[in-house]
Design a protein around this motif. Structure first.
Motif, PDB file in Angstrom:
ATOM      1  N   PHE A  53       0.816  -1.213   0.000  1.00 57.64           N
ATOM      2  CA  PHE A  53       0.000   0.000   0.000  1.00 57.64           C
ATOM      3  C   PHE A  53       0.856   1.273   0.000  1.00 57.64           C
ATOM      4  O   PHE A  53       0.361   2.363   0.291  1.00 57.64           O
ATOM      5  CB  PHE A  53      -0.957   0.001   1.199  1.00 57.64           C
ATOM      6  CG  PHE A  53      -2.180  -0.853   0.962  1.00 57.64           C
ATOM      7  CD1 PHE A  53      -3.349  -0.294   0.455  1.00 57.64           C
ATOM      8  CD2 PHE A  53      -2.160  -2.216   1.230  1.00 57.64           C
ATOM      9  CE1 PHE A  53      -4.476  -1.079   0.233  1.00 57.64           C
ATOM     10  CE2 PHE A  53      -3.274  -3.008   1.005  1.00 57.64           C
ATOM     11  CZ  PHE A  53      -4.435  -2.444   0.497  1.00 57.64           C
ATOM     12  N   GLY A  54       2.132   1.130  -0.329  1.00 49.43           N
ATOM     13  CA  GLY A  54       2.960   2.301  -0.589  1.00 49.43           C
ATOM     14  C   GLY A  54       3.655   2.924   0.599  1.00 49.43           C
ATOM     15  O   GLY A  54       4.228   4.012   0.471  1.00 49.43           O
ATOM     16  N   LEU A  55       3.665   2.271   1.765  1.00 47.51           N
ATOM     17  CA  LEU A  55       4.398   2.822   2.899  1.00 47.51           C
ATOM     18  C   LEU A  55       5.887   2.579   2.712  1.00 47.51           C
ATOM     19  O   LEU A  55       6.298   1.627   2.050  1.00 47.51           O
ATOM     20  CB  LEU A  55       3.933   2.193   4.215  1.00 47.51           C
ATOM     21  CG  LEU A  55       2.712   2.849   4.878  1.00 47.51           C
ATOM     22  CD1 LEU A  55       1.448   2.520   4.106  1.00 47.51           C
ATOM     23  CD2 LEU A  55       2.576   2.386   6.333  1.00 47.51           C
ATOM     24  N   GLY A  56       6.696   3.424   3.307  1.00 46.31           N
ATOM     25  CA  GLY A  56       8.139   3.294   3.190  1.00 46.31           C
ATOM     26  C   GLY A  56       8.673   2.071   3.929  1.00 46.31           C
ATOM     27  O   GLY A  56       7.976   1.439   4.724  1.00 46.31           O
ATOM     28  N   HIS A  57       9.945   1.763   3.661  1.00 51.17           N
ATOM     29  CA  HIS A  57      10.575   0.565   4.235  1.00 51.17           C
ATOM     30  C   HIS A  57      10.529   0.572   5.762  1.00 51.17           C
ATOM     31  O   HIS A  57      10.149  -0.426   6.389  1.00 51.17           O
ATOM     32  CB  HIS A  57      12.029   0.479   3.747  1.00 51.17           C
ATOM     33  CG  HIS A  57      12.803  -0.645   4.344  1.00 51.17           C
ATOM     34  ND1 HIS A  57      12.528  -1.972   4.083  1.00 51.17           N
ATOM     35  CD2 HIS A  57      13.855  -0.644   5.225  1.00 51.17           C
ATOM     36  CE1 HIS A  57      13.367  -2.741   4.757  1.00 51.17           C
ATOM     37  NE2 HIS A  57      14.180  -1.962   5.450  1.00 51.17           N
ATOM     38  N   ASN A  58      10.920   1.699   6.386  1.00 55.11           N
ATOM     39  CA  ASN A  58      10.934   1.781   7.848  1.00 55.11           C
ATOM     40  C   ASN A  58       9.531   1.647   8.430  1.00 55.11           C
ATOM     41  O   ASN A  58       9.329   0.971   9.447  1.00 55.11           O
ATOM     42  CB  ASN A  58      11.551   3.110   8.302  1.00 55.11           C
ATOM     43  CG  ASN A  58      13.050   3.153   8.055  1.00 55.11           C
ATOM     44  OD1 ASN A  58      13.640   2.176   7.585  1.00 55.11           O
ATOM     45  ND2 ASN A  58      13.670   4.282   8.357  1.00 55.11           N
ATOM     46  N   HIS A  59       8.558   2.299   7.786  1.00 55.33           N
ATOM     47  CA  HIS A  59       7.176   2.205   8.257  1.00 55.33           C
ATOM     48  C   HIS A  59       6.653   0.781   8.105  1.00 55.33           C
ATOM     49  O   HIS A  59       5.898   0.292   8.960  1.00 55.33           O
ATOM     50  CB  HIS A  59       6.288   3.180   7.473  1.00 55.33           C
ATOM     51  CG  HIS A  59       6.597   4.609   7.742  1.00 55.33           C
ATOM     52  ND1 HIS A  59       6.382   5.619   6.822  1.00 55.33           N
ATOM     53  CD2 HIS A  59       7.136   5.227   8.823  1.00 55.33           C
ATOM     54  CE1 HIS A  59       6.752   6.782   7.326  1.00 55.33           C
ATOM     55  NE2 HIS A  59       7.211   6.563   8.549  1.00 55.33           N
ATOM     56  N   ALA A  60       7.048   0.121   7.034  1.00 62.30           N
ATOM     57  CA  ALA A  60       6.608  -1.265   6.812  1.00 62.30           C
ATOM     58  C   ALA A  60       7.196  -2.203   7.865  1.00 62.30           C
ATOM     59  O   ALA A  60       6.504  -3.107   8.360  1.00 62.30           O
ATOM     60  CB  ALA A  60       7.011  -1.722   5.414  1.00 62.30           C
ATOM     61  N   LEU A  61       8.460  -1.987   8.231  1.00 65.10           N
ATOM     62  CA  LEU A  61       9.073  -2.796   9.279  1.00 65.10           C
ATOM     63  C   LEU A  61       8.326  -2.633  10.601  1.00 65.10           C
ATOM     64  O   LEU A  61       8.062  -3.610  11.313  1.00 65.10           O
ATOM     65  CB  LEU A  61      10.544  -2.403   9.462  1.00 65.10           C
ATOM     66  CG  LEU A  61      11.526  -2.886   8.392  1.00 65.10           C
ATOM     67  CD1 LEU A  61      12.894  -2.242   8.618  1.00 65.10           C
ATOM     68  CD2 LEU A  61      11.646  -4.404   8.414  1.00 65.10           C
ATOM     69  N   PHE A  62       7.983  -1.395  10.903  1.00 67.13           N
ATOM     70  CA  PHE A  62       7.276  -1.158  12.163  1.00 67.13           C
ATOM     71  C   PHE A  62       5.872  -1.761  12.125  1.00 67.13           C
ATOM     72  O   PHE A  62       5.387  -2.268  13.142  1.00 67.13           O
ATOM     73  CB  PHE A  62       7.191   0.347  12.456  1.00 67.13           C
ATOM     74  CG  PHE A  62       6.587   0.626  13.805  1.00 67.13           C
ATOM     75  CD1 PHE A  62       7.348   0.483  14.955  1.00 67.13           C
ATOM     76  CD2 PHE A  62       5.261   1.001  13.924  1.00 67.13           C
ATOM     77  CE1 PHE A  62       6.784   0.716  16.208  1.00 67.13           C
ATOM     78  CE2 PHE A  62       4.699   1.232  15.169  1.00 67.13           C
ATOM     79  CZ  PHE A  62       5.466   1.100  16.308  1.00 67.13           C
ATOM     80  N   MET A  63       5.209  -1.716  10.973  1.00 63.49           N
ATOM     81  CA  MET A  63       3.886  -2.331  10.841  1.00 63.49           C
ATOM     82  C   MET A  63       3.966  -3.820  11.155  1.00 63.49           C
ATOM     83  O   MET A  63       3.083  -4.389  11.799  1.00 63.49           O
ATOM     84  CB  MET A  63       3.334  -2.117   9.438  1.00 63.49           C
ATOM     85  CG  MET A  63       1.852  -2.403   9.315  1.00 63.49           C
ATOM     86  SD  MET A  63       0.828  -1.138  10.091  1.00 63.49           S
ATOM     87  CE  MET A  63       1.024   0.216   8.916  1.00 63.49           C
ATOM     88  N   GLY A  64       5.048  -4.448  10.693  1.00 64.61           N
ATOM     89  CA  GLY A  64       5.250  -5.853  11.015  1.00 64.61           C
ATOM     90  C   GLY A  64       5.387  -6.081  12.509  1.00 64.61           C
ATOM     91  O   GLY A  64       4.837  -7.043  13.065  1.00 64.61           O
ATOM     92  N   ALA A  65       6.097  -5.170  13.191  1.00 58.72           N
ATOM     93  CA  ALA A  65       6.287  -5.297  14.640  1.00 58.72           C
ATOM     94  C   ALA A  65       4.966  -5.134  15.387  1.00 58.72           C
ATOM     95  O   ALA A  65       4.697  -5.858  16.357  1.00 58.72           O
ATOM     96  CB  ALA A  65       7.293  -4.253  15.124  1.00 58.72           C
ATOM     97  N   VAL A  66       4.131  -4.196  14.959  1.00 55.74           N
ATOM     98  CA  VAL A  66       2.840  -3.975  15.610  1.00 55.74           C
ATOM     99  C   VAL A  66       2.003  -5.252  15.601  1.00 55.74           C
ATOM    100  O   VAL A  66       1.432  -5.655  16.627  1.00 55.74           O
ATOM    101  CB  VAL A  66       2.056  -2.832  14.925  1.00 55.74           C
ATOM    102  CG1 VAL A  66       0.619  -2.762  15.470  1.00 55.74           C
ATOM    103  CG2 VAL A  66       2.749  -1.496  15.137  1.00 55.74           C
ATOM    104  N   PHE A  67       1.947  -5.918  14.461  1.00 55.78           N
ATOM    105  CA  PHE A  67       1.070  -7.075  14.334  1.00 55.78           C
ATOM    106  C   PHE A  67       1.751  -8.391  14.731  1.00 55.78           C
ATOM    107  O   PHE A  67       1.151  -9.454  14.636  1.00 55.78           O
ATOM    108  CB  PHE A  67       0.479  -7.130  12.930  1.00 55.78           C
ATOM    109  CG  PHE A  67      -0.582  -6.086  12.750  1.00 55.78           C
ATOM    110  CD1 PHE A  67      -1.875  -6.314  13.177  1.00 55.78           C
ATOM    111  CD2 PHE A  67      -0.267  -4.845  12.217  1.00 55.78           C
ATOM    112  CE1 PHE A  67      -2.847  -5.339  13.061  1.00 55.78           C
ATOM    113  CE2 PHE A  67      -1.234  -3.860  12.093  1.00 55.78           C
ATOM    114  CZ  PHE A  67      -2.531  -4.107  12.519  1.00 55.78           C
TER     115      PHE A  67
END
Length: 385
Positions: free
Chosen positions: A106-120
């Motif tokens: 969905f177009g989020l940056g690499h760092n934001h995507a890594l953090f999204m993985g951590a949240v879930f």
């Protein structure tokens, strides 16, 4: 005096909707979670998530996990530690990869995507604990595996979060070795305290001439362990769970259990269930509807399959493995705290925060019926033997 109205609405409506939920064949906790959405900003706006709700809910979840510790069979927990570890690891790897993939898609940056993985990757079993209690499965092999996996999950995810904030966010002064050291101190201290101090402490205060000394000192142990867990970088609920385990090994177990449940379930636990729904707000989220749907589906499936895979490779059959995986689905308050932390550290874009919160809440709403379904199938398979 607004908090009195809040209590009136919460206590009355959670009992009504909890009963309606059971009439529909669902766990009562599902109805209580729905109450939070209905009376909160998402629908009626009758109750705000203010400090009163926040602190009362905190006490509620601490007491809920304290009761879970009291009712847990420690010998069974020791027997299932291998499965618990495998479930925790599987339930972190797959959701991390899934959250990262959705964010990238969905177009989020690499760092934001890594953090999204951590949240879930996070898990909160406080909701699962209530369902397991209702199903009388808290001390089953599957139930104790879920509880053990939740403790391990909490440790790994907090360390993962700290590493990310150190390298990607604003927390560059975080010492990973110090973080791991504090976790070791927590486990060593709680084991020694539970073995050497808690039994003597309870016996000492049993003799004093005041009203309800045993239950009061049990609460002192509960909140003391919870506070110590927070200071050591752990979730407070891990500390209260450890406190419950410690007291469960004493002669005071049944006395404490019979008296703590009325305190918890009459006021504090209902407020906790409602507080989860109060975090939902649909304002400005329609343009991210696709993102929320995909993120929620991936979050549910990856946790279910990751946890189930860990259980399966350690000897559980398919039905039991899926039951364990379903118990790990809810992200609950743990993921909400991580998301808020990421927002402050600029690791989670503000525009996506509400959508992430809603996805977390949806995993919490989906977990109870799935948990009941898979545990019912497991029970049917046992009865047919």
């Amino acid at each position: 005096m607004e908090f009195i109205l809040y209590l009136f609405l919460i206590l009355f409506l959670t009992k009504i909707f909890g009963h309606l939920s059971t009439l529909l064949g669902q766990p009562s906790v599902l109805g209580k979670l729905v109450v939070g959405i209905l009376v909160g900003p998402a629908v009626l706006g009758w109750i705000e998530n203010n400090d009163f709700i926040h602190y009362t809910a905190e006490i509620g979840v601490i007491l809920l996990m304290f009761i879970a510790g009291l009712e847990t069979d420690l010998d069974q927990l020791k027997e299932t530690w291998r499965s618990a570890f495998a479930v925790a690891v599987g339930g972190i790897i797959l959701p991390f990869l899934g959250g990262y993939a959705v964010a990238e898609a969905f177009g989020l940056g690499h760092n934001h995507a890594l953090f999204m993985g951590a949240v879930f990757s996070a898990t909160s079993v406080s909701i699962s604990v209530q369902v397991l209690k209702d199903l009388n499965q808290l001390n089953s092999r599957e139930g104790t595996t879920i509880l053990g996996a939740a403790v391990i999950d909490d440790v790994i995810v907090i360390i993962l979060l700290a590493v990310m904030m150190s390298f990607l966010g604003t927390g560059n002064d975080i010492s990973i070795s110090m973080l791991i050291g504090k976790k070791l101190i927590f486990f060593i201290a709680t084991i020694l305290a539970g073995w050497l101090i808690v039994p003597r402490f309870m016996k000492l205060f049993e003799r004093i001439s005041v009203t309800e000394p045993v239950i009061t000192m049990a609460l002192v142990v509960c909140f003391g362990f919870a506070y110590f867990a927070e200071k050591m970088g752990m979730a407070a609920i891990i500390g209260s769970f450890a406190a419950g385990l410690a007291i469960s090994q004493t002669s005071f177990k049944h006395t404490v259990e019979s008296k703590i449940e009325p305190i918890a379930y009459s006021i504090f636990v209902p407020v906790f269930f409602v507080s989860i729904g109060l975090n939902v707000s649909f304002a400005g989220t329609l343009n991210q509807l696709g993102f929320m749907v995909v993120l929620t589906l991936v979050a549910v499936l990856t946790k279910l399959l990751g946890g189930a895979l860990g259980a399966r490779i350690t000897g559980m059959n398919t039905r039991s493995s899926l039951a364990v995986g379903s118990g790990m689905i809810s992200r609950g308050e743990v993921a909400l705290i991580i998301a808020a932390t990421g927002l402050q550290a600029s690791l989670l874009p503000e525009a996506y925060f509400t959508s992430v919160v809603i996805a977390v809440i949806l995993t919490t709403l989906i977990a109870p019926p799935l948990l009941k379904y898979f545990f019912s199938r497991t029970a049917e398979a046992r009865d047919s033997r």
